[in-house]
Design a protein around this motif. Structure first.
Motif, mmCIF file in Angstrom:
data_model
loop_
_atom_site.group_PDB
_atom_site.id
_atom_site.type_symbol
_atom_site.label_atom_id
_atom_site.label_comp_id
_atom_site.label_asym_id
_atom_site.label_seq_id
_atom_site.Cartn_x
_atom_site.Cartn_y
_atom_site.Cartn_z
ATOM 1 N N LEU A 21 29.002 -13.152 6.334
ATOM 2 C CA LEU A 21 28.251 -14.107 6.350
ATOM 3 C C LEU A 21 26.675 -13.607 5.515
ATOM 4 O O LEU A 21 26.057 -12.609 6.380
ATOM 5 C CB LEU A 21 27.922 -14.835 7.450
ATOM 6 N N PRO A 22 26.408 -14.148 4.476
ATOM 7 C CA PRO A 22 25.150 -13.603 3.933
ATOM 8 C C PRO A 22 23.927 -14.043 4.735
ATOM 9 O O PRO A 22 23.937 -15.069 5.404
ATOM 10 C CB PRO A 22 25.034 -14.437 2.638
ATOM 11 N N HIS A 23 23.114 -12.989 4.913
ATOM 12 C CA HIS A 23 22.022 -13.421 5.944
ATOM 13 C C HIS A 23 22.359 -13.617 7.449
ATOM 14 O O HIS A 23 21.955 -14.709 7.892
ATOM 15 C CB HIS A 23 20.967 -14.203 5.177
ATOM 16 N N LEU A 81 24.515 1.048 16.277
ATOM 17 C CA LEU A 81 25.748 0.224 16.637
ATOM 18 C C LEU A 81 26.220 -0.804 15.250
ATOM 19 O O LEU A 81 27.450 -1.051 15.305
ATOM 20 C CB LEU A 81 25.875 -0.509 17.694
ATOM 21 N N SER A 82 25.313 -0.930 14.335
ATOM 22 C CA SER A 82 25.483 -1.735 13.557
ATOM 23 C C SER A 82 26.597 -1.523 12.209
ATOM 24 O O SER A 82 27.130 -2.129 11.418
ATOM 25 C CB SER A 82 24.055 -2.191 12.730
ATOM 26 N N VAL A 83 26.831 0.066 12.334
ATOM 27 C CA VAL A 83 27.515 0.450 11.116
ATOM 28 C C VAL A 83 29.121 -0.061 11.285
ATOM 29 O O VAL A 83 29.742 0.042 10.340
ATOM 30 C CB VAL A 83 27.574 2.083 11.130
ATOM 31 N N ARG A 84 29.403 -0.385 12.487
ATOM 32 C CA ARG A 84 30.839 -0.896 12.597
ATOM 33 C C ARG A 84 30.735 -2.250 13.263
ATOM 34 O O ARG A 84 30.029 -2.390 14.211
ATOM 35 C CB ARG A 84 31.728 0.189 13.500
ATOM 36 N N PHE A 101 22.198 -6.073 11.323
ATOM 37 C CA PHE A 101 22.771 -6.693 10.036
ATOM 38 C C PHE A 101 22.540 -5.842 8.850
ATOM 39 O O PHE A 101 21.545 -4.883 8.853
ATOM 40 C CB PHE A 101 22.225 -8.234 9.932
ATOM 41 N N PRO A 102 22.836 -6.022 7.784
ATOM 42 C CA PRO A 102 22.767 -5.175 6.701
ATOM 43 C C PRO A 102 20.994 -5.163 6.114
ATOM 44 O O PRO A 102 20.529 -6.164 6.601
ATOM 45 C CB PRO A 102 23.408 -5.918 5.575
ATOM 46 N N PRO A 103 20.744 -4.080 5.674
ATOM 47 C CA PRO A 103 21.334 -2.896 5.479
ATOM 48 C C PRO A 103 21.909 -2.136 6.381
ATOM 49 O O PRO A 103 20.901 -1.901 7.270
ATOM 50 C CB PRO A 103 20.657 -2.289 4.385
ATOM 51 N N TYR A 104 22.902 -1.608 6.536
ATOM 52 C CA TYR A 104 23.352 -0.652 7.670
ATOM 53 C C TYR A 104 23.216 0.668 7.200
ATOM 54 O O TYR A 104 23.776 1.633 6.678
ATOM 55 C CB TYR A 104 25.086 -0.561 7.793
ATOM 56 N N ASP A 105 22.030 1.273 7.658
ATOM 57 C CA ASP A 105 21.370 2.325 7.263
ATOM 58 C C ASP A 105 20.714 3.194 8.146
ATOM 59 O O ASP A 105 19.364 2.933 8.531
ATOM 60 C CB ASP A 105 20.064 2.094 5.851
ATOM 61 N N PRO A 106 21.315 3.849 9.178
ATOM 62 C CA PRO A 106 20.571 4.606 10.210
ATOM 63 C C PRO A 106 19.752 5.622 9.680
ATOM 64 O O PRO A 106 18.601 5.833 10.253
ATOM 65 C CB PRO A 106 21.722 5.341 10.816
ATOM 66 N N GLY A 107 19.700 6.130 8.222
ATOM 67 C CA GLY A 107 18.708 7.023 7.617
ATOM 68 C C GLY A 107 17.189 6.235 7.906
ATOM 69 O O GLY A 107 16.255 6.912 7.844
ATOM 70 N N SER A 108 17.291 4.761 7.874
ATOM 71 C CA SER A 108 15.892 4.150 7.812
ATOM 72 C C SER A 108 15.465 4.084 9.381
ATOM 73 O O SER A 108 14.343 3.256 9.518
ATOM 74 C CB SER A 108 15.971 3.029 7.297
ATOM 75 N N LEU A 109 16.197 4.638 10.066
ATOM 76 C CA LEU A 109 15.441 4.450 11.604
ATOM 77 C C LEU A 109 14.239 4.888 11.812
ATOM 78 O O LEU A 109 13.400 4.152 12.600
ATOM 79 C CB LEU A 109 16.309 5.110 12.572
ATOM 80 N N GLY A 167 0.781 -1.163 0.009
ATOM 81 C CA GLY A 167 -0.045 0.144 -0.031
ATOM 82 C C GLY A 167 0.935 1.324 0.002
ATOM 83 O O GLY A 167 0.360 2.298 -0.804
ATOM 84 N N PHE A 168 1.800 1.426 0.938
ATOM 85 C CA PHE A 168 2.487 2.495 0.993
ATOM 86 C C PHE A 168 4.001 2.316 0.325
ATOM 87 O O PHE A 168 4.906 3.518 0.379
ATOM 88 C CB PHE A 168 2.991 2.801 2.552
ATOM 89 N N ASP A 169 4.312 1.192 -0.269
ATOM 90 C CA ASP A 169 5.697 0.733 -0.744
ATOM 91 C C ASP A 169 6.822 1.088 0.476
ATOM 92 O O ASP A 169 7.715 1.938 -0.037
ATOM 93 C CB ASP A 169 5.950 1.687 -1.913
ATOM 94 N N ARG A 170 6.614 0.609 1.533
ATOM 95 C CA ARG A 170 7.597 0.774 2.486
ATOM 96 C C ARG A 170 8.128 -0.387 3.176
ATOM 97 O O ARG A 170 7.651 -0.749 3.922
ATOM 98 C CB ARG A 170 7.295 1.812 3.640
ATOM 99 N N PRO A 171 8.880 -1.156 2.304
ATOM 100 C CA PRO A 171 9.581 -2.391 2.806
ATOM 101 C C PRO A 171 10.064 -2.637 4.026
ATOM 102 O O PRO A 171 10.019 -3.447 4.662
ATOM 103 C CB PRO A 171 10.463 -2.878 1.686
ATOM 104 N N VAL A 172 10.885 -1.506 4.577
ATOM 105 C CA VAL A 172 11.483 -1.407 5.612
ATOM 106 C C VAL A 172 10.679 -1.585 6.754
ATOM 107 O O VAL A 172 10.594 -2.331 7.892
ATOM 108 C CB VAL A 172 12.550 -0.298 5.735
#
Length: 754
Positions: A417-419, A94-97, A138-146, A43-48
Motif C-alpha cells: 500500500l503506497p504511503h 523490524l521493518s525490513v521483513r 514503512f519504506p524506505p526500509y533503511d537500517p543504515g539511516s538509523l 541547511g544540512f541536506d539531511r531529509p531523513v
C-alpha cells in the motif's frame, strides 16, 4: 507573549477561549517543527533527520494530549526521550521483513495502549508514541539511516521540551496535596468546634466541609493533578483524599450527645483529631511529621474505647455483655467518635506516606497500606496484573488498537500500500471505543479528507516543483491546522492535516497531484479496518462493562457484609487470604469499576439509549464506588482484634442487619445488570428503615453500634444508586443523604475515590 497575551498579538479576551488555548499550542508546535525541519532539510541536506524532527513534534505536540502545565509536560516528555529512541530503533530494525514488522506492531501497539493504566500522562502520550513507532515501520526500509532518524527524533524532543517549558508559561493549578491540606485544616476547625461545644456543626462549617470534600473529587481536580499513578506516593495521596472525605463526612454526621461521665474522653478524642488534622496539613505542605499528634490520638482513642467497652462481665454465665452499663445513646455517640478518630488516623498515615514514600515516620494501620514497602516495579506489575483481563477497559482498548494497527501493517506489507503510514495514522486517530462513535468519526473524517485531498491536488498542480512555495506555506498552514482543527472537530482536522502532509512530502520528493489520491485511499483503508475491529471487539465500549463491573462490585461487597457481620457476632476473625492483605476480590472489582467509570465519561451514551439494565448516564455510579470503599474500610475496622462474641440478642441482630443490607446489595446489583432470566423485582430496592427492622438488643457493646453505623452508611450508598436504576417516587421515610454530597455525572479521570 505570556498566557494572557493572546495569539498572533490579539488579546485572549477578543478570541474564543478554545481558539486561544489551541492557538498557543499551535504556535509552540509550529515554531519547534520549523526549527527542526528547515535546518536539516535545507541547511544540512539531511531529509531523513528533517522528517523525524518534524513528525516527532507532530507526535508529541499534535497527537499526544499530555495533561498539565507546560513545565509539567516538559518534564514528562524529557523522561520519554529514551522511550522515543527505543521505538524508532526497534521500528527501524523490524521493518525490513513484513512478518517481523507485523509482530512488532502487535506487541508494541498493545504495550503502548495498555500503558494507560499508569495514569493520565502515559495515556495522553500513548498516541504520539504510537506514531513514533509507526513512522520507521514503512519504506524506505533503511537500517543504515538509523543515526539520522535518532538525530531528528532527539532534536524534535529537545526543542519541544524547551518550548513547553519556556514559551507561554501557564499558571500552575492547585495541586492535590494543597487541596488535601486545605481540607485537613477545615477538618481541624470542625473537630475543634465539636470539642468545644457538644452541639452539631453549624451551617457555615457544614458548607465548608462539603466544599472541601467536593474539591477532592476527580470532577473538581485537573487531570494532571489527579494522583492516578501506581507508585507509593500516588496511591497514598489518593488514600489521603479518600480518608479526608470520610473524616469530613463523619464529622458532619457526629451526634450531639456526649453522655454522663464520658464527655471528657469524647472531648479529648476530638481535640486530638483536630491536632492530627492540623499536623496532616503541615505534613502535606512542609513535610513535617505528624507522628506526635498521631500518638496522642491513638492514646485518646484507646481510653475512649476502653470506657465504651465498659467494665468486664461480673458473671461468666451471664454472657459477655453483662457488664456493659452505658446507655445506647452514649454508645452510639462513642461509636461515631471512634470512627472519626479512625478516619483521622488513616488521613495522617496516608499523608505521611504520600510525602515520604516508602520511609514513613508514623505507625501505619495494618492492612490498609499494603503497598507502603513495595518497590515501584512491583507496584507497576500489580497495577498491570489487575487489568490483565477481558473485563478491564484498558485491556479492551489495548487489544482493539493493537489488532487494528497490526491488520493495517499486514495489508500495507502484503499489498505494498503506497504511503501505508497514513493508513495506520488514520486507524490510530479515528478508532474510538464504541462502534457508534467510530462510525460517526469516520464519516466526518472521510468528508474532511476528501476536501483536503481536493485542495492538496489543486495546490500541487498549481505550484508544481517549486519547493520554495511549499516551504513558505508549511508553517502558515501548520499554525492554522493545529489552531482550528481541535476546535472544529475531526472533519476539519483531517482535511487540514491532509493538506499539511502534502506540503511536507512535496519538499521531500518530487510532488505530484496523485499524492492527494493516495492520501484519500490510505485514510479509507485505515478507517475501514478500524471500524471492522470496532465491530468485532467490544463495540459498546465501557457502557456495558460499567454495568457489569458495578454489579460485580456489589455482589462481592454483599459477601463481605455477610461475612463481617457474622464475624462480629461470633467474635471470630476470618483467615486472611494469602498475598495482598484485605479482600482481594472486592479490591479488584473496585479497580475495574473505577476504570470503566473513568472511560464512560469520555464516551457518548449508547445508541438509542437502549441496553440491558440501567442507563449509565442516569445512575450515580460514584455511589457504587463509594459503597465498595466503605465496605472495605468498615470491614477492616470492625474486624480489628481483639474480638469478643456478642450476646445472643446482639449477635442475632447484627447478623440479621448484615443479611438485609447484603440482600439489598444483590437486588440493586440485579437491577444494574439483569440476566436474561432475572425475575422482575416487585418490591423496593432499598430498605427505608434498616435500624427499625430489628429490636435494639439491651446491653449491646460499642462494636455492635459501630456495626450498625457501618451498615447504615452502606444503605445510604445503596439509596443513591437505587434512585437512578428504576423510576422512583421519593419516600419520606427513606434515609436522608449523609456523608459526602451526591457524586456528579461527569468526573473524568483514571481513578475515582469517594
Amino acid at each position: 507573549m505570556g498566557d494572557s497575551g493572546g495569539v498572533w498579538g490579539v488579546p485572549d479576551a477578543r478570541l474564543p477561549a478554545a481558539y486561544a488555548a489551541t492557538g498557543r499550542r499551535a504556535v509552540r508546535v509550529t515554531l519547534v517543527a520549523a526549527a527542526g525541519f528547515y535546518p536539516f532539510r535545507y541547511g544540512f541536506d539531511r531529509p531523513v533527520a528533517a522528517t523525524y524532527a518534524l513528525f516527532t513534534v507532530v507526535a508529541l505536540g499534535g497527537l499526544s494530549r499530555i495533561p498539565g502545565t507546560g513545565r509539567q509536560r516538559a518534564a514528562f516528555m524529557a523522561r520519554l526521550l529514551p522511550v522515543c529512541w527505543a521505538l524508532v530503533a526497534v521500528g527501524t530494525c523490524l521493518s525490513v521483513r513484513t512478518w517481523s514488522a507485523v509482530l512488532g506492531m502487535l506487541v508494541v501497539g498493545f504495550t503502548l495502549a495498555f500503558s494507560a493504566v499508569g495514569g493520565p500522562r502515559p495515556a495522553g502520550a500513548a498516541p504520539g508514541l504510537h506514531l513514533l513507532y509507526i513512522l520507521p515501520s514503512f519504506p524506505p526500509y533503511d537500517p543504515g539511516s538509523l543515526g539520522d532518524r535518532l538525530l531528528g527524533t532527539t532534536t524534535g524532543v529537545a526543542l519541544f521540551v524547551a518550548a513547553e517549558a519556556l514559551l507561554f508559561p501557564e499558571p500552575a493549578p492547585l495541586s492535590y496535596r494543597e487541596r488535601a491540606a486545605r481540607a485537613a485544616l477545615i477538618a481541624e476547625r470542625c473537630a475543634a468546634r465539636l470539642a468545644a461545644a457538644p452541639g452539631a456543626l453549624a451551617g457555615p462549617d457544614l458548607r465548608a466541609a462539603q466544599g472541601a470534600s467536593q474539591a477532592l473529587r476527580s470532577l473538581s481536580v485537573p487531570e494532571a493533578e489527579r494522583p492516578a499513578g501506581p507508585g507509593v506516593r500516588e496511591r497514598a495521596l489518593t488514600h489521603t483524599g479518600l480518608a479526608l472525605r470520610t473524616l469530613l463526612g463523619r464529622l458532619a454526621q457526629l451526634p450531639s450527645g456526649r453522655g454522663d461521665g464520658t464527655a471528657a474522653d469524647v472531648t479529648a478524642v476530638l481535640r486530638a483529631v483536630a491536632g492530627l488534622a492540623a499536623a496532616t496539613a503541615a505534613c502535606l505542605r512542609a513535610g513535617t511529621s505528624p507522628a506526635p499528634r498521631q500518638e496522642e490520638l491513638i492514646a485518646a482513642r484507646a481510653r475512649l474505647s476502653a470506657v465504651s467497652e465498659g467494665p468486664p462481665a461480673v458473671d461468666a454465665g451471664a454472657g459477655a455483655d453483662a457488664g456493659v452499663r452505658l446507655p445506647p445513646a452514649v454508645l452510639r455517640c462513642h461509636a461515631a467518635v471512634l470512627e472519626v478518630a479512625d478516619a483521622a488516623l488513616a488521613t495522617g498515615a496516608a499523608a505521611d506516606l504520600a510525602v515520604r514514600g516508602r520511609h514513613p515516620s508514623v505507625r501505619l494501620p495494618p492492612g490498609r497500606f499494603w503497598y507502603a514497602t513495595i518497590r515501584a516495579p512491583m507496584l507497576w506489575w500489580h497495577r498491570a496484573l489487575g487489568h490483565a483481563g477481558r473485563r478491564s477497559v484498558f485491556f479492551q482498548n489495548a487489544v482493539r488498537m493493537a489488532l487494528a494497527l497490526t491488520a493495517v501493517r499486514f495489508v500495507a506489507g502484503v499489498d505494498t500500500l503506497p504511503h501505508g503510514f497514513w493508513a495506520m495514522l488514520a486507524t490510530l486517530t479515528l478508532t474510538r471505543t464504541t462502534l457508534g462513535e467510530t462510525w460517526s468519526t469516520i464519516r466526518l473524517a472521510l468528508a474532511g479528507t476528501l476536501a483536503g485531498a481536493l485542495v492538496s491536488a489543486g495546490v500541487l498542480i498549481l505550484v508544481g516543483a517549486d519547493t520554495a512555495v511549499y516551504a513558505v506555506l508549511l508553517p502558515v498552514w501548520m499554525l492554522c491546522a493545529f489552531t482550528v482543527g481541535p476546535v472544529r472537530g475531526v472533519g476539519w482536522a483531517q482535511g487540514l492535516f491532509t493538506v499539511l502532509v502534502a506540503l511536507v512530502f512535496a519538499q521531500l520528493a518530487q510532488p505530484t497531484w496523485r499524492l492527494a489520491e493516495v492520501r484519500m485511499l490510505d485514510v479509507l483503508v485505515g478507517s475501514a479496518i478500524g471500524a471492522v475491529f470496532g465491530v468485532l471487539a467490544w463495540p459498546r465500549g465501557a457502557h456495558d462493562e460499567l454495568r457489569r463491573a458495578a454489579a460485580e462490585l456489589l455482589r462481592r461487597a454483599a459477601e463481605i457484609v455477610v461475612a463481617t457481620s457474622a464475624s462480629v457476632a461470633g467474635g471470630t476473625t476470618p483467615a486472611a487470604p494469602p498475598g495482598v492483605p484485605g479482600h482481594r476480590s472486592l479490591q479488584r472489582a473496585v479497580v475495574l469499576a473505577e476504570s470503566a467509570y473513568a472511560q464512560v465519561q469520555s464516551e457518548p451514551a449508547p445508541l438509542g439509549g437502549k441496553g440491558r439494565g440501567a442507563e449509565p448516564r442516569a445512575v450515580d455510579w460514584q455511589a457504587t464506588l463509594i459503597a465498595g470503599h466503605h465496605t472495605l474500610w468498615g470491614s477492616a475496622r470492625l474486624l480489628e482484634p481483639p474480638l469478643t462474641a456478642l450476646s445472643p440478642a446482639a449477635a442475632e441482630s447484627a447478623r440479621l442487619l448484615g443479611e438485609r443490607v447484603a440482600g439489598r446489595m444483590l437486588l440493586v446489583s440485579a437491577a444494574l445488570d439483569p440476566g436474561d432470566d432475572t425475575p422482575a423485582t416487585t418490591g423496593p430496592l432499598i430498605d427505608p428503615d434498616l435500624a427499625g427492622s430489628t429490636a435494639e438488643p439491651p446491653g449491646a457493646p460499642r462494636r455492635y453500634y459501630a456495626t450498625v453505623a457501618w451498615l447504615n452508611s452502606l444503605m445510604t450508598d445503596l439509596t443513591r444508586i437505587a434512585h437512578g436504576t428504576v423510576p422512583h417516587t421519593p419516600d419520606e421515610n427513606a434515609p436522608t443523604q449523609q456523608a459526602e454530597p451526591a457524586a456528579g455525572r461527569r468526573a473524568p479521570g483514571t481513578a475515582t475515590s469517594p
